[in-house]
Design a protein around this motif. Structure first.
Motif, short mmCIF file in Angstrom:
data_model
loop_
_atom_site.label_atom_id
_atom_site.label_comp_id
_atom_site.label_asym_id
_atom_site.label_seq_id
_atom_site.Cartn_x
_atom_site.Cartn_y
_atom_site.Cartn_z
N TYR A 83 7.72 -0.67 9.97
CA TYR A 83 7.98 0.09 8.71
C TYR A 83 7.18 0.93 8.99
O TYR A 83 7.26 2.31 7.52
CB TYR A 83 7.29 -0.81 7.50
CG TYR A 83 5.65 -1.00 7.55
CD1 TYR A 83 4.55 -0.03 7.39
CD2 TYR A 83 4.85 -2.36 8.31
CE1 TYR A 83 3.26 -0.13 8.28
CE2 TYR A 83 3.73 -2.65 8.68
CZ TYR A 83 2.93 -1.16 8.21
OH TYR A 83 1.70 -1.05 9.58
N ASP A 84 7.04 1.13 10.23
CA ASP A 84 5.85 2.26 10.29
C ASP A 84 5.80 2.59 11.68
O ASP A 84 4.94 2.15 12.83
CB ASP A 84 4.29 2.56 9.62
CG ASP A 84 3.87 3.63 10.67
OD1 ASP A 84 4.08 4.25 11.03
OD2 ASP A 84 2.00 3.68 10.09
N LEU B 79 6.40 -2.98 3.47
CA LEU B 79 5.28 -3.19 4.60
C LEU B 79 5.54 -4.16 5.61
O LEU B 79 4.49 -4.72 5.55
CB LEU B 79 4.60 -2.36 4.53
CG LEU B 79 3.99 -1.65 3.72
CD1 LEU B 79 2.94 -0.18 3.16
CD2 LEU B 79 4.84 -0.30 4.00
#
Length: 256
Positions: free
Chosen positions: A158-159, A213
């Protein structure tokens, strides 16, 4: 035929969820990770009542893997752990169903790239690679299922910037994953889904699941003969919505 994998994060806690899921999704083979219970406590009777048998390698408090399969199937040539590797952690179990070889694995987490557990992870990955190479030579129709604790590329995170270089996303771990692919084991989910943003694990904290996330770290890798039969591979998000869920959710592949 359907094969599935699910890190249940304690089979004792999640057994009712597993039974409910099997009733709604009667897959032929379900690979479980993180049983967190010893063999004497494995719920054979409950699974039998649901129409399933199992082969398992448990461990108190940590680890533990199982291959759960429909009682119309017969499991043969069961091998527990990685042969010729002295490892007290119960992380691998394999069984044959006719010409199909199923390997269920709970990959080492690694904790942090500067930790001894990360060094252990890289050693363990090397041992697994050699084991799988030998297995593929004997069983061309091989499926590797499990919690890999590796997000193969940035689409699976997600990141990506925040996770860059960290455990689960480090270059060495991703290189190990690609060596499995180069060995002839295809990422069945990626085969059908080129897009990112689809995950199989979400931290319990900070409403990570609700906010989507997560990381895609649970995988089903298929040898070429099995990939040729693959019709779909999906992540089932529904169990993550349960009360007291596992932090992982099942992945299911359908073979023609």
């Amino acid at each position: 035929m359907q094969l599935a994998t699910w890190n249940v994060n304690s089979l004792k806690v999640r057994l009712p969820q597993v039974l409910d899921w099997l009733a709604a999704n009667p897959v032929d083979v379900l690979c479980l990770q993180e049983l967190k219970q010893e063999d004497h406590a494995f719920p054979l009777e409950a699974l039998a009542a649901a129409g399933y048998r199992a082969e398992f390698a448990g461990q108190k408090t940590y680890n533990g893997v199982a291959i759960v399969y429909r009682d119309t199937l017969t499991a043969t040539e069961v091998i527990k752990d990685i042969p010729d590797y002295d490892d007290p952690q119960r992380r691998v179990i394999a069984a044959s169903f006719g010409e199909l070889r199923v390997v269920c694995a709970y990959f080492v987490n690694g904790e942090a790239v500067d930790s001894d557990k990360y060094t252990y992870k890289l050693t363990w990955l090397g041992k697994l690679e050699r084991y799988l190479a030998d297995s593929l030579a004997r069983w061309p129709q091989l499926a590797l299922l499990g919690d890999f604790n590796i997000a193969p590329d940035d689409r699976d995170v997600y990141d990506p910037a925040g996770w860059a270089g960290k455990v689960l996303c480090s270059e060495s771990e991703r290189a190990a994953f690609q060596r499995l692919v180069a060995m002839g084991l295809a990422d069945s989910y990626r085969h059908f889904h080129a897009d990112g943003g689809q995950y199989s694990w979400w931290d319990y904290r900070a409403a990570m699941f609700r906010r989507n996330l997560g990381l895609r770290i649970d995988h089903i890798l298929l040898s070429p003969p099995l990939l040729a039969r693959a019709q779909s591979c999906e992540i089932d998000r529904a169990p993550r919505k349960n009360e007291r869920p596992s932090d992982h959710t099942p992945v299911v592949v359908t073979l023609g």
